[in-house]
Motif scaffolding. Structure first.
Motif, PDB file in Angstrom:
ATOM      1  N   GLN A 145       0.531   3.940   2.799  1.00 32.33           N
ATOM      2  CA  GLN A 145       0.785   3.486   4.174  1.00 32.33           C
ATOM      3  C   GLN A 145       2.274   3.478   4.519  1.00 32.33           C
ATOM      4  O   GLN A 145       2.671   2.968   5.566  1.00 32.33           O
ATOM      5  CB  GLN A 145       0.167   2.092   4.377  1.00 32.33           C
ATOM      6  CG  GLN A 145      -1.353   2.110   4.265  1.00 32.33           C
ATOM      7  CD  GLN A 145      -1.997   0.731   4.383  1.00 32.33           C
ATOM      8  OE1 GLN A 145      -1.361  -0.226   4.817  1.00 32.33           O
ATOM      9  NE2 GLN A 145      -3.262   0.626   3.990  1.00 32.33           N
TER      10      GLN A 145
ATOM     11  N   ARG B 218     -11.390  -2.168  -2.526  1.00 33.57           N
ATOM     12  CA  ARG B 218     -10.488  -2.379  -1.376  1.00 33.57           C
ATOM     13  C   ARG B 218     -10.720  -3.730  -0.700  1.00 33.57           C
ATOM     14  O   ARG B 218      -9.802  -4.498  -0.494  1.00 33.57           O
ATOM     15  CB  ARG B 218     -10.668  -1.248  -0.368  1.00 33.57           C
ATOM     16  CG  ARG B 218      -9.664  -1.341   0.745  1.00 33.57           C
ATOM     17  CD  ARG B 218      -9.690  -0.153   1.676  1.00 33.57           C
ATOM     18  NE  ARG B 218      -8.491  -0.177   2.479  1.00 33.57           N
ATOM     19  CZ  ARG B 218      -7.697   0.855   2.681  1.00 33.57           C
ATOM     20  NH1 ARG B 218      -7.972   2.022   2.154  1.00 33.57           N
ATOM     21  NH2 ARG B 218      -6.620   0.742   3.416  1.00 33.57           N
ATOM     22  N   PHE B 219     -11.938  -4.010  -0.321  1.00 32.20           N
ATOM     23  CA  PHE B 219     -12.388  -5.346   0.088  1.00 32.20           C
ATOM     24  C   PHE B 219     -13.899  -5.328   0.107  1.00 32.20           C
ATOM     25  O   PHE B 219     -14.504  -4.266  -0.106  1.00 32.20           O
ATOM     26  CB  PHE B 219     -11.745  -5.849   1.382  1.00 32.20           C
ATOM     27  CG  PHE B 219     -12.031  -5.120   2.681  1.00 32.20           C
ATOM     28  CD1 PHE B 219     -12.329  -3.768   2.732  1.00 32.20           C
ATOM     29  CD2 PHE B 219     -11.971  -5.805   3.897  1.00 32.20           C
ATOM     30  CE1 PHE B 219     -12.557  -3.116   3.948  1.00 32.20           C
ATOM     31  CE2 PHE B 219     -12.197  -5.175   5.116  1.00 32.20           C
ATOM     32  CZ  PHE B 219     -12.496  -3.823   5.136  1.00 32.20           C
TER      33      PHE B 219
ATOM     34  N   SER C 294       2.654  -8.907   7.552  1.00 40.16           N
ATOM     35  CA  SER C 294       1.398  -8.264   7.929  1.00 40.16           C
ATOM     36  C   SER C 294       0.548  -9.186   8.792  1.00 40.16           C
ATOM     37  O   SER C 294      -0.034  -8.760   9.801  1.00 40.16           O
ATOM     38  CB  SER C 294       0.642  -7.894   6.646  1.00 40.16           C
ATOM     39  OG  SER C 294      -0.702  -7.628   6.902  1.00 40.16           O
TER      40      SER C 294
ATOM     41  N   HIS D 237       0.853  -1.205   0.000  1.00 38.46           N
ATOM     42  CA  HIS D 237       0.000   0.000   0.000  1.00 38.46           C
ATOM     43  C   HIS D 237       0.882   1.246   0.000  1.00 38.46           C
ATOM     44  O   HIS D 237       1.536   1.541   0.996  1.00 38.46           O
ATOM     45  CB  HIS D 237      -0.880   0.027   1.248  1.00 38.46           C
ATOM     46  CG  HIS D 237      -1.897  -1.066   1.309  1.00 38.46           C
ATOM     47  ND1 HIS D 237      -3.238  -0.857   1.089  1.00 38.46           N
ATOM     48  CD2 HIS D 237      -1.769  -2.387   1.569  1.00 38.46           C
ATOM     49  CE1 HIS D 237      -3.898  -2.004   1.210  1.00 38.46           C
ATOM     50  NE2 HIS D 237      -3.030  -2.947   1.507  1.00 38.46           N
TER      51      HIS D 237
ATOM     52  N   GLU E  94      -8.887 -12.332   5.532  1.00 39.04           N
ATOM     53  CA  GLU E  94      -7.697 -11.939   6.295  1.00 39.04           C
ATOM     54  C   GLU E  94      -7.913 -12.122   7.797  1.00 39.04           C
ATOM     55  O   GLU E  94      -7.006 -12.553   8.500  1.00 39.04           O
ATOM     56  CB  GLU E  94      -7.359 -10.476   5.951  1.00 39.04           C
ATOM     57  CG  GLU E  94      -6.181  -9.892   6.710  1.00 39.04           C
ATOM     58  CD  GLU E  94      -5.865  -8.471   6.272  1.00 39.04           C
ATOM     59  OE1 GLU E  94      -6.623  -7.918   5.448  1.00 39.04           O
ATOM     60  OE2 GLU E  94      -4.867  -7.911   6.779  1.00 39.04           O
TER      61      GLU E  94
ATOM     62  N   ALA F  27       0.706  -2.627   7.031  1.00 38.98           N
ATOM     63  CA  ALA F  27       0.505  -3.667   8.038  1.00 38.98           C
ATOM     64  C   ALA F  27       1.730  -4.559   8.080  1.00 38.98           C
ATOM     65  O   ALA F  27       2.109  -5.062   9.146  1.00 38.98           O
ATOM     66  CB  ALA F  27      -0.749  -4.479   7.734  1.00 38.98           C
TER      67      ALA F  27
ATOM     68  N   TRP G 145      -7.221  -1.433  13.514  1.00 34.42           N
ATOM     69  CA  TRP G 145      -5.996  -0.816  12.954  1.00 34.42           C
ATOM     70  C   TRP G 145      -6.357   0.090  11.775  1.00 34.42           C
ATOM     71  O   TRP G 145      -5.830   1.201  11.650  1.00 34.42           O
ATOM     72  CB  TRP G 145      -5.044  -1.938  12.552  1.00 34.42           C
ATOM     73  CG  TRP G 145      -3.833  -1.530  11.781  1.00 34.42           C
ATOM     74  CD1 TRP G 145      -2.660  -1.039  12.281  1.00 34.42           C
ATOM     75  CD2 TRP G 145      -3.667  -1.597  10.354  1.00 34.42           C
ATOM     76  NE1 TRP G 145      -1.770  -0.799  11.254  1.00 34.42           N
ATOM     77  CE2 TRP G 145      -2.363  -1.135  10.068  1.00 34.42           C
ATOM     78  CE3 TRP G 145      -4.479  -2.010   9.299  1.00 34.42           C
ATOM     79  CZ2 TRP G 145      -1.857  -1.066   8.764  1.00 34.42           C
ATOM     80  CZ3 TRP G 145      -3.985  -1.947   8.004  1.00 34.42           C
ATOM     81  CH2 TRP G 145      -2.689  -1.477   7.749  1.00 34.42           C
ATOM     82  N   LEU G 146      -7.281  -0.376  10.924  1.00 32.13           N
ATOM     83  CA  LEU G 146      -7.701   0.464   9.799  1.00 32.13           C
ATOM     84  C   LEU G 146      -8.270   1.786  10.317  1.00 32.13           C
ATOM     85  O   LEU G 146      -7.912   2.864   9.820  1.00 32.13           O
ATOM     86  CB  LEU G 146      -8.768  -0.251   8.955  1.00 32.13           C
ATOM     87  CG  LEU G 146      -8.298  -1.391   8.032  1.00 32.13           C
ATOM     88  CD1 LEU G 146      -9.503  -2.097   7.401  1.00 32.13           C
ATOM     89  CD2 LEU G 146      -7.371  -0.876   6.936  1.00 32.13           C
TER      90      LEU G 146
ATOM     91  N   HIS H  70      -8.491  -7.643  -1.055  1.00 32.34           N
ATOM     92  CA  HIS H  70      -8.164  -8.453   0.124  1.00 32.34           C
ATOM     93  C   HIS H  70      -9.204  -9.559   0.269  1.00 32.34           C
ATOM     94  O   HIS H  70     -10.377  -9.353  -0.045  1.00 32.34           O
ATOM     95  CB  HIS H  70      -8.184  -7.573   1.385  1.00 32.34           C
ATOM     96  CG  HIS H  70      -7.164  -6.474   1.375  1.00 32.34           C
ATOM     97  ND1 HIS H  70      -7.423  -5.215   0.874  1.00 32.34           N
ATOM     98  CD2 HIS H  70      -5.876  -6.453   1.797  1.00 32.34           C
ATOM     99  CE1 HIS H  70      -6.342  -4.465   0.986  1.00 32.34           C
ATOM    100  NE2 HIS H  70      -5.379  -5.185   1.541  1.00 32.34           N
TER     101      HIS H  70
ATOM    102  N   ASP I 164       2.818  -6.093   2.036  1.00 30.73           N
ATOM    103  CA  ASP I 164       1.639  -5.467   2.647  1.00 30.73           C
ATOM    104  C   ASP I 164       2.005  -4.334   3.607  1.00 30.73           C
ATOM    105  O   ASP I 164       1.329  -4.134   4.613  1.00 30.73           O
ATOM    106  CB  ASP I 164       0.737  -6.498   3.341  1.00 30.73           C
ATOM    107  CG  ASP I 164      -0.650  -5.935   3.637  1.00 30.73           C
ATOM    108  OD1 ASP I 164      -1.079  -4.998   2.927  1.00 30.73           O
ATOM    109  OD2 ASP I 164      -1.307  -6.416   4.588  1.00 30.73           O
TER     110      ASP I 164
ATOM    111  N   LEU J  15      -7.136  -6.139  12.487  1.00 27.80           N
ATOM    112  CA  LEU J  15      -7.340  -5.424  11.232  1.00 27.80           C
ATOM    113  C   LEU J  15      -8.306  -4.240  11.290  1.00 27.80           C
ATOM    114  O   LEU J  15      -7.923  -3.113  10.973  1.00 27.80           O
ATOM    115  CB  LEU J  15      -7.810  -6.412  10.139  1.00 27.80           C
ATOM    116  CG  LEU J  15      -8.233  -5.762   8.812  1.00 27.80           C
ATOM    117  CD1 LEU J  15      -7.042  -5.145   8.105  1.00 27.80           C
ATOM    118  CD2 LEU J  15      -8.911  -6.787   7.895  1.00 27.80           C
TER     119      LEU J  15
ATOM    120  N   HIS K 140      -3.732 -12.166   1.306  1.00 28.94           N
ATOM    121  CA  HIS K 140      -3.940 -12.865   2.584  1.00 28.94           C
ATOM    122  C   HIS K 140      -4.489 -14.287   2.426  1.00 28.94           C
ATOM    123  O   HIS K 140      -3.759 -15.242   2.603  1.00 28.94           O
ATOM    124  CB  HIS K 140      -4.768 -12.026   3.557  1.00 28.94           C
ATOM    125  CG  HIS K 140      -4.177 -10.672   3.775  1.00 28.94           C
ATOM    126  ND1 HIS K 140      -3.022 -10.481   4.489  1.00 28.94           N
ATOM    127  CD2 HIS K 140      -4.535  -9.454   3.294  1.00 28.94           C
ATOM    128  CE1 HIS K 140      -2.704  -9.190   4.468  1.00 28.94           C
ATOM    129  NE2 HIS K 140      -3.608  -8.543   3.746  1.00 28.94           N
TER     130      HIS K 140
HETATM  131  N1  GUN Z   1      -8.285  -4.830   4.253  1.00 23.88           N
HETATM  132  C1  GUN Z   1      -8.855  -3.703   3.778  1.00 23.88           C
HETATM  133  N2  GUN Z   1      -7.960  -2.686   3.733  1.00 23.88           N
HETATM  134  C2  GUN Z   1      -6.800  -3.186   4.171  1.00 23.88           C
HETATM  135  C3  GUN Z   1      -5.499  -2.630   4.360  1.00 23.88           C
HETATM  136  O1  GUN Z   1      -5.238  -1.460   4.089  1.00 23.88           O
HETATM  137  N3  GUN Z   1      -4.547  -3.467   4.838  1.00 23.88           N
HETATM  138  C4  GUN Z   1      -4.803  -4.774   5.133  1.00 23.88           C
HETATM  139  N4  GUN Z   1      -3.809  -5.535   5.594  1.00 23.88           N
HETATM  140  N5  GUN Z   1      -6.009  -5.319   4.986  1.00 23.88           N
HETATM  141  C5  GUN Z   1      -6.999  -4.545   4.514  1.00 23.88           C
END
Ligand code: GUN
Ligand code: ZN
Length: 437
Positions: A81, A202-203, A293, A78, A233, A322, A95-96, A230, A319, A92, A268
């Protein structure tokens, strides 16, 4: 006139996956010659055998104590980041919210994005990474700034702006804007130089059904783009996905929207059903294994042997942020350790394969990068086998390639990268050019 140069150094590269091809998968020349012509490999082999064929006017750079390998492939990283690597807040989703989204909001500022893009590419090259698949923030201009900086360095970079119409305050976009901006970035950057575009939902939790469907439509319309996201994860993430899509597993959510294909990379893939792994193999989709990560956020232990058994291609991803290091050899060293915690073993040569040719294969680029066969793009890293006093002691008298690589994966990081060449041009360390006129 063509630009021809040669290096005399130890050389190592993979020509296949050692898991299936055994020892024949690896080429190692302790005293080798690498010939570069116009940014591509012209020849690579044993010094004694090849040097008599070298025209007298070709300059030869002797690099004693260095091991030259193909540049590393980071299949998941990323860009916005970079400055928050090692920031607090795991697991996760916490942390986001706590560390990641505030850092990414700053990329609304183009000047910040431009400055960060240079720092990000500097880090990749300082760690010997010459190809990367990169997540941008939600911002179109910040992602364009990254492409511009990568183009100036002639780097092989695949990137995309994050699509997130369910994103948090300040990182939210409308479905229409996400679609139009992605389309514009594909048009502006997706076919320039060595760049590529990855459609980047993004996910599942960041995007509405309409946005996921739109991402699938973009993929169907542009056959030269990739898809990155992603997958599976973190347990809490899985529970929220299951709440929203009770009738299907996580991969099937992406599949329903046309996001699972041979140019799809899923980061992941820790908590996977057999059905999902089977489907990934069938579709030719690949996994970016991100052990650094996964350990930092406590996400879990990826099961490489299980992915192998299903025939799913796997690459390595730092990653960052992370992940706690830009170094792909370091990441490979963690992959070795995670494999053991999963009850298996990852051979250092296989880890080296994942870091180079395996990564190239996962991205569908193995005909261009990942090896030293003639015609390959000359993306090269020079590893210093005595970069630190400890590494020098560890490798004293060691001639076995697997052992040399293991030491580099455990003790090496950017300090072990003596130089990085991109398409035959040295980009790290930056050469100071003196104007002698
Ligand atoms: N899942 C959605 N966004 C992210 C991210 O920025 N990093 C990680 N490791 N997982 C995510
Ligand atoms: Zn990620």
């Amino acid at each position: 006139m063509s630009d021809v140069r040669a290096f005399r150094a130890a050389l190592a590269w993979m020509v296949d996956d050692p898991r299936t091809a055994g020892e024949a998968a690896c080429v190692h020349h302790p005293d080798g010659l690498l010939l570069i012509e116009d940014g591509r490999v012209a020849a690579a082999g044993d010094w004694a055998a090849l040097s008599p064929t070298l025209p007298a006017d070709v300059p030869v750079d002797p690099l004693p104590g260095r091991l030259l390998t193909p540049g590393f492939v980071d299949a998941h990283v990323h860009f916005p980041q970079t400055d928050m690597i090692g920031a607090p807040g795991g697991p996760l989703l916490d942390w986001l919210a706590r560390s990641t989204f505030p850092a990414e909001r700053a990329f609304a500022d183009l000047g910040h994005a431009q400055e960060a893009a240079e720092a990000f590419l500097d880090e990749l090259l300082a760690n010997g990474t010459t190809t990367a698949m990169v997540f941008g923030s939600v911002h179109r201009q910040a992602t364009a700034a990254l492409f511009e900086a990568a183009l100036a360095r002639d780097m092989r970079l695949i990137a995309g702006k994050s699509m997130m119409d369910l994103g948090p305050e300040g990182l939210n976009e409308s479905c229409e804007a996400g679609q139009a901006e992605t389309e514009a970035l594909i048009r502006d950057w997706g076919s320039r130089g060595r760049l590529g575009y990855a459609v980047t939902p993004r996910f599942a939790l960041s995007s509405s059904d309409a946005q996921l469907a739109g991402a699938g439509a973009l993929l169907a319309r542009h056959d030269h783009v990739w898809m990155q996201t992603h997958l599976a994860e973190n347990p809490r993430e899985l529970a929220l996905v299951a709440e929203r899509f009770p009738d299907r597993d996580y991969l099937a959510v992406y599949d329903r929207f046309g996001l699972v294909g041979p140019r799809s990379i899923f980061a992941h893939c820790i908590h996977m059903t057999d059905r999902s792994l089977h489907r990934m193999a069938q579709a030719g989709a690949a996994i970016a294994h991100c052990p650094s990560s996964n350990l930092f956020l406590g996400s879990g232990l990826f099961d490489l042997a299980r992915a192998d058994a299903h025939g799913v291609r796997t690459a390595l991803g730092s990653d960052v942020g992370a992940g706690t290091s830009f170094s792909i050899p370091r990441t490979a060293g963690l992959a070795l350790q995670v494999a053991q915690l999963r009850g298996g073993m990852l051979d250092p040569l296989r880890a080296f394969y994942l870091a180079t040719l395996g990564g190239a294969r996962a991205l569908g680029l193995a005909d261009r990068i990942g090896g030293f066969e003639p015609g390959r793009e000359a993306d090269i890293v020079a590893l210093d086998l005595a970069a630190t006093p400890l590494l020098a002691r560890r490798l004293k008298g060691v001639t076995d390639l697997a052992d040399i690589l293991l030491a580099l994966m455990i003790l090496g990081d950017d300090r072990a990268v003596a130089g990085t060449w991109v398409a035959g041009v040295q980009r790290h360390p930056r050469r100071i050019t003196v104007d002698r006129r």
